[in-house]
Design an enzyme around this catalytic site. Structure first.
Site, PDB file in Angstrom:
ATOM      1  CG  ASP A 104      33.645  60.602-105.670  1.00 39.42           C
ATOM      2  OD1 ASP A 104      32.993  61.290-104.873  1.00 39.42           O
ATOM      3  OD2 ASP A 104      33.885  59.395-105.508  1.00 39.42           O
ATOM      4  CG  ASP A 210      32.924  62.618-100.554  1.00 34.03           C
ATOM      5  OD1 ASP A 210      33.041  61.385-100.515  1.00 34.03           O
ATOM      6  OD2 ASP A 210      33.414  63.377 -99.701  1.00 34.03           O
ATOM      7  CD  GLU A 267      29.514  59.323 -98.580  1.00 29.63           C
ATOM      8  OE1 GLU A 267      30.011  58.346 -98.013  1.00 29.63           O
ATOM      9  OE2 GLU A 267      30.150  60.377 -98.786  1.00 29.63           O
ATOM     10  CG  HIS A 343      35.709  54.418-102.102  1.00 25.66           C
ATOM     11  ND1 HIS A 343      34.416  54.697-102.486  1.00 25.66           N
ATOM     12  CD2 HIS A 343      36.134  55.484-101.376  1.00 25.66           C
ATOM     13  CE1 HIS A 343      34.089  55.888-102.007  1.00 25.66           C
ATOM     14  NE2 HIS A 343      35.101  56.386-101.333  1.00 25.66           N
ATOM     15  CG  ASP A 344      34.183  55.083 -98.151  1.00 21.20           C
ATOM     16  OD1 ASP A 344      35.397  55.298 -98.326  1.00 21.20           O
ATOM     17  OD2 ASP A 344      33.294  55.931 -98.381  1.00 21.20           O
TER      18      ASP A 344
HETATM   19  C1  GLC Z   1      33.306  59.915 -98.241  1.00 20.12           C
HETATM   20  C2  GLC Z   1      34.205  59.058 -99.111  1.00 20.12           C
HETATM   21  C3  GLC Z   1      35.383  58.611 -98.301  1.00 20.12           C
HETATM   22  C4  GLC Z   1      36.135  59.826 -97.828  1.00 20.12           C
HETATM   23  C5  GLC Z   1      35.217  60.807 -97.107  1.00 20.12           C
HETATM   24  C6  GLC Z   1      35.854  62.144 -96.980  1.00 20.12           C
HETATM   25  O1  GLC Z   1      32.723  59.222 -97.215  1.00 20.12           O
HETATM   26  O2  GLC Z   1      33.473  57.999 -99.654  1.00 20.12           O
HETATM   27  O3  GLC Z   1      36.225  57.748 -99.004  1.00 20.12           O
HETATM   28  O4  GLC Z   1      37.158  59.446 -96.966  1.00 20.12           O
HETATM   29  O5  GLC Z   1      33.998  61.018 -97.784  1.00 20.12           O
HETATM   30  O6  GLC Z   1      35.878  62.768 -98.226  1.00 20.12           O
END
Ligand code: GLC
Ligand code: CA
Length: 583
Positions: A104, A210, A267, A343-344
């Site tokens: 990540d 991310d 993402e 995980h979100d």
């Molecule tokens: C992304 C991750 C999440 C995190 C956020 C800030 O959305 O998937 O888990 O809290 O970024 O890094």
């Protein structure tokens, strides 16, 4: 519509990726927290499932204010998870097993404990001042100090935080302890590229990037549109997919990624329309291999926020999103990621299907068939392969420990005068969508602590009590289990790569299928090639689909809630049927 272009083949297109949430995978040293040696010890298990790559959520050194998405050193490992040597072992073991590792990459922001930020905040003259966003306060008409703009943090409250020492505000779109990096600073970008190379040089096969499209903000940082009386507003119009975003990705690609055989998946938050998405992934743009658009994991969010009630017809929305990306991606010669959990998010089984005892196994198999028969690169979350579910309704608000749900719960509770008895509506939505559900410890067996940690350890978070029944040990040797079903689907996806990975996609309209059922045809992109058709029901209802189109096709897989005869297809609750015409 049917796509026709023949696509170039690549390993990252044929891969199926298994997401590991390190804190919750396997604890090897009895401290109650999963770790890298734990992952290493389960490589054989992961391989036996039939996936090709692991995406490991962040394991870097971090104060863990946001579970490692707040990094204080990109080149070392959070001590409780292990060491750089452990990572090297993991990489080597995966490679020995013909598997790959994606890390990540969290470079939209760092932790406030990162040296860069410590230097940046030390003085206005620091050479790292410009690596973050520092702005003077605004002064309102009453002479009070105000934030530089009205942006709301993604985790609630203002996105700006006052620094006493240097008398300026800094920007943090997530937690106050996650200051945003200023990507318009070339030295900062170069330092980040060095950190990426550090891992690629050690054999890492790519990155899940991310918050990728938040790296370019509108240079003027304008106020977000005011839509209510709240003090802070959504500023995403000005901080997502900003004017320099594509320059940064291209630079990252030519400076770093192009020198390695690696895979990139970005993402993509707040950007979901076809045109904008295409700019990140269309092959001739030379940017990313694929993106996460998030539409399916956001499908049950309410109109004004995640935890508001949605009135969406979920199966219909899933069908629309599936059709949109399956059909449009080939048009611009891009590549899809396909996924419905991470995980979100809450577990798809509970949110989109059913975890009730009579439906759970069938529904989990249906979800496996849906994911693994689509074009693109599928991502599953640890535990999906055994039908892990959300925490049940008998868990109260205290079981939820993640900052996002917690902050929200506390803010609503406050606005309701602290009266817990008024919070049922919020809790109900948390039971579906809280990030905690996607982070529940892996359920390996029925012993105390589910085999995730030794019985004497104290697990870092709640273990779902359904582990006594729903665990790996009880499924791995059972040919009818959810696990075996995933393995069958993964084997078939490998056997029929031209059909399932590279084949064309044609949707069967809702008018033919019925409201709760998604159906699509896949075909190899050669004349006379193999064809398949998939029916997956996201509903408790029974459906009869009148059609004789598939007479003579063979049943390749079913979850035994579906059948086919000369005039119709019958689908029971959460039925799943995959037919192939291999004549
Ligand atoms: C992304 C991750 C999440 C995190 C956020 C800030 O959305 O998937 O888990 O809290 O970024 O890094
Ligand atoms: Ca541990």
């Amino acid at each position: 519509m049917t796509s026709s272009a023949i696509v170039e083949k690549a390993w990252w297109k044929e891969a199926v990726v298994y997401q590991i949430y390190p804190a919750s995978f396997l604890d090897s040293n009895d401290d109650g927290l999963g770790d890298i040696p734990g992952v290493i010890s389960k490589v054989a298990y992961i391989k036996s499932l039939g996936v090709d790559a692991i995406w490991l959520s962040p394991v870097y050194t971090s104060p863990q204010k946001d579970m490692g998405y707040d990094i204080s050193d990109y080149r070392s490992i959070h001590a409780p998870y292990g060491t750089v040597e452990d990572m090297q072992t993991l990489i080597n073991v995966l490679h020995d097993n013909q598997m790959r590792l994606l890390m990540d990459l969290v470079v939209n922001h760092t932790s406030d404990q990162h040296d860069w930020f410590k230097q940046s905040r030390s003085s206005r003259e620091s050479e790292k001042r410009g690596w973050y966003f520092w702005r003077d306060a605004k002064i309102d008409t009453n002479g009070n100090r105000k934030e530089p703009n009205n942006w709301r943090s993604i985790f609630g409250g203002s996105a700006w935080h006052w620094d006493e020492t240097t008398q300026q505000y800094y920007l943090a779109l997530f937690l106050p302890s996650q200051p945003d990096l200023n990507w318009s600073n070339p030295e900062m970008r170069r330092a980040t590229y060095d950190d990426m190379r550090f891992w690629l040089d050690r054999g890492v096969d790519g990155f899940r990037i991310d918050s990728m499209n938040l790296m370019s903000k509108h240079p003027d940082l304008p106020d977000g549109k005011v839509v209510n009386n709240e003090p802070f507003q959504d500023g995403s119009e000005f901080f997502a997919s900003g004017p320099k975003m594509h320059n940064y990705i291209r630079e990252m690609r030519t400076e770093v990624f192009d020198n390695y055989d690696c895979m990139t998946v970005g993402e993509l938050g707040f950007t979901k329309d076809e045109q904008s998405v295409s700019q990140y992934v269309a092959k001739d743009r030379h940017e990313l291999n694929m993106v996460f658009t998030g539409d399916i994991v956001d499908v049950d969010f309410g109109p004004n926020g995640k935890y508001e009630r949605t009135i969406n017809n979920i199966p219909r929305k899933i069908r629309e999103i599936t059709d949109l990306w399956q059909q449009s991606m080939p048009k611009f010669n891009g590549w899809n990621s396909v996924y419905y959990s991470n995980h979100d998010s809450g577990r798809p089984l509970t949110r989109y299907a059913s975890d009730s005892p009579e439906h759970r196994a069938a529904a989990a198999k249906m979800l496996a068939m849906y994911l693994l028969s689509l074009g693109g690169t599928p991502f599953l979350l640890q535990g999906d392969e055994i039908g892990m579910a959300n925490l049940g309704k008998d868990y109260g608000p205290d079981a939820y420990i993640d900052v996002e749900a917690k902050n929200y719960y506390i803010s609503v509770l406050k606005s309701r005068g602290g009266n817990e008895s008024t919070m049922d509506d919020v809790l109900r939505e948390m039971q579906l969508k809280s990030r905690d559900h996607g982070r529940l410890p892996m359920q390996w067996d029925s012993s105390v602590n589910a085999g995730f940690a030794s019985p004497k350890a104290r697990p870092w978070m709640t273990i779902n009590k359904d582990y006594t029944e729903w665990n790996v040990a009880s499924q791995i040797n059972d040919p009818n289990s959810v696990f075996s079903f995933w393995r069958t689907m993964l084997t078939l996806r490998k056997q029929y790569t031209d059909l399932f990975v590279y084949g064309s996609y044609k949707s069967i309209p809702e008018s033919v299928m019925g409201e709760g059922v998604i159906g699509f045809e896949r075909a190899e992109q050669v004349v006379g090639g193999k064809r398949a058709v998939v029916f997956v029901s996201f509903s408790e209802q029974k459906y009869t689909i009148s059609t004789d189109k598939y007479v003579g096709w063979d049943v390749l897989v079913t979850n035994h809630r579906a059948s086919v005869d000369n005039s119709c297809i019958e689908l029971g609750p959460f039925g799943a049927l995959l037919l192939i015409d291999s004549k």
